[in-house]
Design a protein around this motif. Structure first.
Motif, mmCIF file in Angstrom:
data_model
loop_
_atom_site.group_PDB
_atom_site.id
_atom_site.type_symbol
_atom_site.label_atom_id
_atom_site.label_comp_id
_atom_site.label_asym_id
_atom_site.label_seq_id
_atom_site.Cartn_x
_atom_site.Cartn_y
_atom_site.Cartn_z
ATOM 1 N N LEU A 22 64.236 -11.350 -52.570
ATOM 2 C CA LEU A 22 64.488 -12.039 -51.313
ATOM 3 C C LEU A 22 65.773 -12.835 -51.391
ATOM 4 O O LEU A 22 66.163 -13.295 -52.460
ATOM 5 N N ALA A 23 66.430 -12.950 -50.274
ATOM 6 C CA ALA A 23 67.648 -13.767 -50.205
ATOM 7 C C ALA A 23 67.241 -15.233 -50.131
ATOM 8 O O ALA A 23 67.371 -15.901 -49.112
ATOM 9 N N THR A 32 67.967 -7.905 -42.612
ATOM 10 C CA THR A 32 67.260 -7.865 -41.336
ATOM 11 C C THR A 32 67.985 -6.994 -40.309
ATOM 12 O O THR A 32 67.477 -6.786 -39.219
ATOM 13 N N ARG A 33 69.178 -6.510 -40.678
ATOM 14 C CA ARG A 33 69.963 -5.661 -39.790
ATOM 15 C C ARG A 33 70.499 -4.461 -40.593
ATOM 16 O O ARG A 33 70.536 -4.504 -41.830
ATOM 17 N N PRO A 34 70.918 -3.386 -39.931
ATOM 18 C CA PRO A 34 71.476 -2.233 -40.644
ATOM 19 C C PRO A 34 72.637 -2.632 -41.549
ATOM 20 O O PRO A 34 73.398 -3.556 -41.247
ATOM 21 N N GLN A 64 65.820 -0.921 -44.765
ATOM 22 C CA GLN A 64 66.757 -1.060 -43.649
ATOM 23 C C GLN A 64 67.703 0.147 -43.629
ATOM 24 O O GLN A 64 67.995 0.737 -44.671
ATOM 25 N N THR A 65 68.166 0.506 -42.468
ATOM 26 C CA THR A 65 69.089 1.631 -42.336
ATOM 27 C C THR A 65 70.398 1.334 -43.064
ATOM 28 O O THR A 65 70.947 0.236 -42.938
ATOM 29 N N GLU A 91 75.997 -7.529 -44.307
ATOM 30 C CA GLU A 91 75.907 -6.344 -43.457
ATOM 31 C C GLU A 91 76.990 -5.320 -43.763
ATOM 32 O O GLU A 91 76.905 -4.177 -43.310
ATOM 33 N N THR A 92 78.018 -5.699 -44.515
ATOM 34 C CA THR A 92 79.133 -4.802 -44.801
ATOM 35 C C THR A 92 79.450 -4.793 -46.291
ATOM 36 O O THR A 92 79.606 -5.852 -46.904
#
Length: 328
Positions: A22-23, A32-34, A64-65, A91-92
């Motif tokens: 976990l973060a 929580t997002r792609p 997650q995607t 996310e990136t």
């Protein structure tokens, strides 16, 4: 040249403990997002294939995607710069190589990012041996014949790569320097364009992963003349090493690894590193990379990977500058 060997790259100490899932400290689970992994080269090459092998497993592990975004250009520095300037929110990520994280420092007078300051190291993925292939249309079949052809025709022939400043570019440039010959460099945006140009005789040679060049070698549309490693490649056992064809200690290699924008929270870095290690430990993925001739680099911590990058810069920067190669 004293680059690391495949054995050295794969034998570094294993991480001692599992990393958190976990973060923690961010107030929520991550992701929580792609997730976007930027591949700074075109489709069909080693970076693209490697990321597409890993992405489904990472998606499964992280829940997650995982989206792959190819952003080729400027020898891999365009895509790297995009990630360097992205929000450090987990996310990136960047699938980087020795080219845009070490070689580029000596190749570009105005590199738009600092590999050590603008990124945080996550984990390496695979070690990349390099081999040289020549076009079948040249009418020669061995390294010795090809070297004689280049020496007898200064500047007549050209060679291709996936972009200025890539490991393939530097490997070919170093080869020319080693044999005292000249040839024109033609950078391509897509690795597939390089392979097609090689088969059609538009370029005389290229340096790339032996297993990717092997189908052309086996079809006799191009010919692998040596591998720049200590031992022959299991994928092409009939191809000699650089030492066997008289090139002495000439070696060439690359590696791929995952980076995030500087400032990415440490718990996210730890979680992503753990996910990559878990994916690389999957037997099916390990077997796939072994079949590709690009063995997984398992057991690395983010700190060890960061220290490794520093040592790679120290190794390659003087060699790139001594070669006189420029990418701008």
């Amino acid at each position: 040249m004293r680059p690391i060997t495949r054995r050295t790259a794969l034998a570094l100490p294993l991480a001692a403990a599992a990393l958190p899932a976990l973060a923690q400290g961010s107030g929520q689970a991550w992701p929580t997002r792609p997730i976007r992994i930027v591949v700074p080269f075109g489709t069909g090459g080693g970076t693209d294939i490697t990321t597409r092998v890993l992405a489904p497993k990472l998606s499964e592990i992280l829940g997650q995607t995982v989206v792959i975004e190819n952003r080729p250009g400027a020898g891999g520095t365009l895509g790297a710069d995009i990630v360097a300037k992205a929000q450090p929110n987990g996310e990136t990520f960047l699938l980087a190589t020795v080219s845009n994280m070490a070689l580029a420092i000596g190749l570009y007078s105005r590199l738009p990012y600092d590999p050590l300051k603008d990124f945080v190291s996550i984990a390496p993925t695979v070690f990349i041996p390099i081999g040289m292939a020549i076009s079948a249309k040249l009418g020669v079949r061995t390294a010795e014949e090809f070297i004689a052809l280049l020496r007898a025709n200064p500047g007549k022939y050209s060679y291709g790569s996936a972009g200025a400043g890539t490991s393939g570019h530097i490997a070919s440039s170093a080869f020319l320097s080693r044999i005292g010959a000249t040839a024109e460099h033609i950078p391509y945006r897509n690795p597939g364009q390089t392979y097609l140009a090689l088969q059609q005789g538009e370029i005389a040679f290229t340096s790339d992963i032996p297993s990717i060049l092997a189908p052309f070698h086996q079809a006799d549309s191009a010919r692998l003349i040596f591998v720049a490693t200590d031992e022959r490649s299991p994928q092409v056992p009939d191809v000699p090493t650089a030492r066997e064809v008289g090139l002495g200690d000439y070696k060439a290699y690359s590696w791929y690894g995952i980076y995030a924008p500087a400032g990415t929270p440490a718990p996210i870095v730890a979680r992503m590193a753990a996910a990559i290690e878990q994916a690389l430990s999957d037997p099916a993925i390990g077997q796939r990379f072994d079949q590709m001739g690009t063995p997984a680099m398992r057991g690395w911590t983010p700190q060890r990977f960061e220290d490794f990058l520093k040592s790679e810069i120290d190794l390659w920067l003087p060699l790139v500058r001594a070669s006189g190669a420029r990418a701008d």
